[in-house]
Design a protein around this motif. Structure first.
Motif, PDB file in Angstrom:
ATOM      1  N   GLY A   9      28.361 -13.125 -22.088  1.00 39.50           N
ATOM      2  CA  GLY A   9      28.603 -14.559 -22.007  1.00 39.50           C
ATOM      3  C   GLY A   9      28.060 -15.221 -20.763  1.00 39.50           C
ATOM      4  N   CYS A  10      27.045 -14.633 -20.160  1.00 38.48           N
ATOM      5  CA  CYS A  10      26.338 -15.257 -19.026  1.00 38.48           C
ATOM      6  C   CYS A  10      27.150 -15.275 -17.734  1.00 38.48           C
ATOM      7  N   VAL A  11      28.215 -14.498 -17.645  1.00 36.99           N
ATOM      8  CA  VAL A  11      29.029 -14.502 -16.423  1.00 36.99           C
ATOM      9  C   VAL A  11      28.793 -13.252 -15.573  1.00 36.99           C
ATOM     10  N   GLY A  12      28.059 -12.268 -16.095  1.00 40.38           N
ATOM     11  CA  GLY A  12      27.799 -11.055 -15.330  1.00 40.38           C
ATOM     12  C   GLY A  12      26.630 -11.227 -14.363  1.00 40.38           C
ATOM     13  N   THR A  13      26.535 -10.321 -13.401  1.00 31.94           N
ATOM     14  CA  THR A  13      25.413 -10.338 -12.463  1.00 31.94           C
ATOM     15  C   THR A  13      25.033  -8.919 -12.101  1.00 31.94           C
ATOM     16  N   ASP A  14      23.724  -8.695 -11.965  1.00 32.02           N
ATOM     17  CA  ASP A  14      23.252  -7.390 -11.505  1.00 32.02           C
ATOM     18  C   ASP A  14      23.039  -7.368  -9.998  1.00 32.02           C
ATOM     19  N   LYS A  15      23.393  -8.490  -9.329  1.00 34.28           N
ATOM     20  CA  LYS A  15      23.305  -8.615  -7.870  1.00 34.28           C
ATOM     21  C   LYS A  15      21.866  -8.544  -7.381  1.00 34.28           C
ATOM     22  N   VAL A  16      20.952  -8.982  -8.238  1.00 32.57           N
ATOM     23  CA  VAL A  16      19.527  -9.049  -7.900  1.00 32.57           C
ATOM     24  C   VAL A  16      19.043 -10.453  -8.220  1.00 32.57           C
TER      25      VAL A  16
END
Length: 326
Positions: A233-240
């Motif tokens: 749902g577009c709320v995650g991040t790979d921190k990149v």
């Protein structure tokens, strides 16, 4: 040419690294704090210009622990060597299939400056071919780390500060592999890969017969997250920073562009090694992911040899000065 074995094999990528991570958070005291500290330090290191600090190639000795129940699971030396070759191509950006990358993403792809070789000396100082072979009564393993201990039908790890432990065996539940992020227990540190997803010859089977499962899992071992951040749902991040935000994992062979999370016109970076696509679709690491890898090699995995390279040193000076045309 890869030969398919006569049994049901996974058709969609499933990596259990997030499951292992959740398990470690619950069971290992101090693991959560260690992970937060590592992520903070990774951001600081990238901001300082990690390429200037590590103008060379990191060489990582690999020990492959083949844990087999049936004869076809005892994969050949040739199949293992083909996996090492794939890793070196993928992590040095010399893989021929990078030409499949859509033109709009080609400027993001880069050389991770990491090389792999089967270990030549074992923990006791004796010569080795870098492969251990263990016959087991266990028909299949899951992500509970049983494959990593002789006491539970697997093979014990070699010291994690000197070797990348890569366990190969039959996995259940459609599992292709999993890895342990930096900061976990040394006795379980390494990656696990399904026997039919290793290398490019022998029993390596499509759609995971090009060795990219190990590339993906070693990405985790070097502190990379799944590209969608493991939250739908577009709320995650790979921190990149340079990987577009995307709604979820991509599987199979997506058509370009695959737009989600308002990331048009170019859409998801589904050709990245840290997505869930088939082996013949994933072809790259981004420069931002590589900066995170290098921060890991400058931090929690700094015990591996860094070999100076004058060409890389010049390239990185140009990168930092803004004159790099690569």
């Amino acid at each position: 040419m890869a030969n398919a074995v006569s049994r049901d094999l996974p058709t969609t990528r499933y990596c259990a690294t997030p499951d292992v991570y959740t398990k470690q958070l619950a069971e290992q005291p101090g693991f959560a704090e260690a992970r937060v500290a590592l992520d903070v330090e990774a951001l600081r290191t990238v901001a300082r210009g990690i390429f200037a600090a590590r103008a060379g190639v990191t060489r990582i000795p690999v020990v492959v622990h083949v844990v087999w129940h049936e004869d076809d699971q005892n994969i050949s030396d040739e199949q293992i060597q083909s996996q090492i070759a794939v890793l070196n191509q993928d992590f040095r950006k010399t893989n021929a299939d990078i030409i499949k990358l859509p033109e709009v993403f080609r400027s993001l792809a880069d050389d991770a400056q990491v090389e792999f070789a089967l270990a030549t000396t074992d923990p006791g100082g004796e010569d080795t071919d870098g492969i251990t072979r263990t016959h087991t009564d266990t028909r299949s393993f899951t992500y509970d780390d049983a494959i990593k201990f002789a006491s539970s039908g697997g093979a014990d790890a070699w010291p994690a500060d000197k070797y990348l432990n890569l366990w190969v065996g039959r996995l259940s539940g459609g599992l292709l592999g999993y890895a342990q992020f930096p900061g976990g227990e040394p006795s379980t540190d390494g990656v696990v890969v399904l026997d039919t997803a290793v290398g490019t010859v022998g029993t390596a089977s499509p759609p995971f017969g090009l060795g990219r499962t190990a590339t993906h899992e070693i990405g985790h071992w070097l502190n990379l997250n799944h590209i969608w951040g493991d939250e739908s749902g577009c709320v995650g991040t790979d921190k990149v920073d340079d990987t577009p935000n995307q709604a979820d994992a991509n599987v199979g062979k997506p058509a370009f562009p695959h737009v989600s999370c308002g990331n048009g016109p170019n859409g998801d970076l589904f050709a990245d090694y840290m997505d869930y696509v088939d082996d013949d679709v994933m072809v790259m690491f981004s420069a931002g992911q590589i900066a995170r890898i290098q921060a890991c090699l400058d931090g929690p995995r700094n015990t591996f040899e860094l070999v100076e390279d004058s060409v890389l040193a010049q390239r990185n000076r140009e990168r930092l000065s803004g004159t790099d045309t690569m």
